[in-house]
Design an enzyme around this catalytic site. Structure first.
Site, short mmCIF file in Angstrom:
data_model
loop_
_atom_site.label_atom_id
_atom_site.label_comp_id
_atom_site.label_asym_id
_atom_site.label_seq_id
_atom_site.Cartn_x
_atom_site.Cartn_y
_atom_site.Cartn_z
N LYS A 145 19.11 -13.54 30.77
CA LYS A 145 19.45 -14.40 29.64
C LYS A 145 20.78 -13.90 29.10
CE LYS A 145 14.80 -15.75 28.32
NZ LYS A 145 13.78 -15.81 27.25
N HIS A 174 20.64 5.16 6.81
CA HIS A 174 20.16 4.03 7.62
C HIS A 174 19.92 4.43 9.06
CE1 HIS A 174 24.50 3.63 8.67
NE2 HIS A 174 24.04 3.11 9.78
N ASP A 184 30.66 1.70 18.79
CA ASP A 184 30.38 1.09 17.48
C ASP A 184 31.70 0.72 16.80
OD1 ASP A 184 29.18 0.32 15.06
OD2 ASP A 184 29.10 2.37 14.31
N ASP A 241 35.68 -7.30 12.86
CA ASP A 241 35.99 -7.43 11.44
C ASP A 241 37.42 -7.96 11.24
OD1 ASP A 241 33.49 -6.36 11.13
OD2 ASP A 241 34.14 -4.47 10.24
#
Length: 471
Positions: A27, A145, A208, A216
């Site tokens: 997929k 986080h 990252d 951005d």
């Protein structure tokens, strides 16, 4: 996979993974940054969960879209982007050094899943939740986080009965936590270079950053001359560490400089910070009633928290939320906290700098004028660096001469160019008036504070008279 559809992403169905690893049978999603992203079966099991789909409701740049309208992309597409780049990075290393390094299918899968799930535990409104809100409601309890991402991965595996090796999950969590203060002891004594790919705690170069810097910049309509493809194509493992060609020194410097520019122009834009200060106040006023912070140690409840908490507050009729509602209404009507002025902390004062508080400004007002209360003032202490505080991150990177050489070495910046910066951190103090009629009084108190601390005004110019009269 279901009906995946949004402005930048479109999914198409395909069959299960075949033994030949034919990408046409995966997929896939068409991403507006990387093009076609092919999704492996294990990653799909994590993607098709309510916990991962929550990332659609977390804007990557938090509240920046109120200043840069195009910045509405979410952590969902960013996570897919990091997944793809992590896979590309490990595959390139496997292609060029696979036999030498012993890279196997387990390593490839672990790196890809770590890239996919590195932000699954992220809080609402970008980093505002953990850096601005939680410190004000938690007593010295540290929360990150990355740790919640690790906890949520265990929760997802348990709830959805995902058939995956426990060793795989252990390695994935280690990779996600590698650059945080909660970093785990690495279970693999060899192949330490695998931990450099997703969250590089060694020198800060990771996929990252490759993804969010480009994504951005594009979303905000800003140019981006940094090219991560060059670094990914030429990187090489030496001594169990990912190293880069000496000739790519300036490209790597551009990575850190571009990130710093984004912090200055987008992430910490004065209007963005004004909105953030108001949202923090709204969350603080609503916290005791809505118990917003109560779920931060419980993954089964935490995943239900996202950016829509603002709409929950805004539309609730409860009297207990009136003050929070009023603040959100002010944001909607663009009646923001008023930026008064700012100054950059002198270089020789950076080492011993302590955050300026609203109390510091209130205590600097002169007698006889308008009486300022601490709650009339908001202060934002903005740190902008190249990822290593006051240190040069390039000092932590090792380079190599060419592909025939087995030697790795650091490069002192003065051997490259005398035009490169010799200071690597800015500290900017910004002061806001919560009420437009108090801008003049807050501005004067801020000037007095500078005179008291530095013996001179550190700001570039006085607050414009027009701003003082705007009410």
């Amino acid at each position: 996979m279901g009906a995946y559809c949004d402005e930048n992403l479109s999914f198409s169905p395909a069959c299960n993974l075949s033994p030949s690893h034919d990408l046409r049978l995966y997929k896939h999603v068409h991403d507006n940054v990387h093009g076609n992203i092919f999704l492996d079966p294990l990653s799909l099991k994590f993607i098709d969960t309510e916990q991962f789909q929550r990332l659609r409701e977390l804007k990557q740049l938090g509240l920046a879209h109120l200043v840069y309208p195009g910045a509405v992309h979410s952590r969902f597409e960013h996570s897919l982007g990091v997944y793809w780049l992590a896979g590309e990075a490990i595959q390139k290393l496997k292609t060029y050094q696979g036999l030498e390094l012993g890279i196997d299918r387990f390593d490839v899968q672990a790196v890809k899943v770590a890239g996919l799930l590195h932000d699954v535990g992220h809080g609402p409104f970008s980093h505002l939740f953990e850096r601005e809100f939680l410190p004000k409601v938690l007593n010295s309890f540290k929360w990150a986080h990355e740790q919640m991402s690790a906890d949520l991965i265990d929760h997802i595996v348990d709830v959805h009965h995902i058939d995956v090796e426990s060793e795989m999950i252990k390695r994935v969590k280690e990779m996600i936590l590698a650059s945080s203060e909660f970093a785990l002891p690495k279970s693999a004594k060899e192949k330490q270079f695998l931990y450099d790919i997703v969250a590089n705690g060694r020198n800060g170069i990771d996929v990252d950053k490759f993804d969010y810097i480009v994504r951005d910049s594009r979303a905000c309509g800003l140019g981006c001359s940094f090219d991560f493809h060059r670094l990914m194509e030429t990187m090489r493992v030496l001594g169990d560490e990912i190293c880069y060609r000496a000739k790519d020194y300036l490209s790597i410097h551009k990575l850190f400089a571009t990130r710093a520019d984004l912090y200055r122009t987008v992430y910490t834009h004065s209007k963005v910070k004004a909105v953030e200060l108001m949202v923090v106040d709204a969350l603080l006023k609503a916290n005791s009633y809505l118990e917003i912070s109560s779920s931060i140690q419980d993954p089964s409840e935490y995943w239900k928290l996202d950016d829509t908490i603002i709409k929950t507050i805004e539309t609730a009729p409860d009297e207990e939320l009136r003050e929070s509602r009023d603040l959100i209404l002010r944001i909607r009507r663009r009646n923001l906290y008023q930026f008064c002025n700012e100054y950059s902390v002198p270089k020789d004062q950076l080492e011993h700098f302590k955050d300026v508080t609203a109390q510091d400004i209130a205590c600097s007002q002169k007698n006889g004028g308008v009486l300022l209360l601490e709650d009339d003032i908001a202060v934002s202490n903005v740190r902008i660096d190249l990822t290593r505080g006051r240190q040069n991150p390039l000092e932590s990177i090792n380079f190599f001469k060419d592909y025939e050489s087995q030697e790795k070495f650091p490069i002192p910046h003065e051997r490259i160019s005398h035009l490169l910066p010799t200071s690597y951190q800015d500290m900017i103090v910004r002061v806001y008036s919560k009420k437009p009629e108090l801008v003049a009084a807050v501005s004067e108190a801020f000037e007095n504070f500078q005179l008291k601390i530095y013996g001179a005004k550190a700001q570039v110019h006085a607050t414009p008279e027009k701003k003082k009269r705007r009410f």
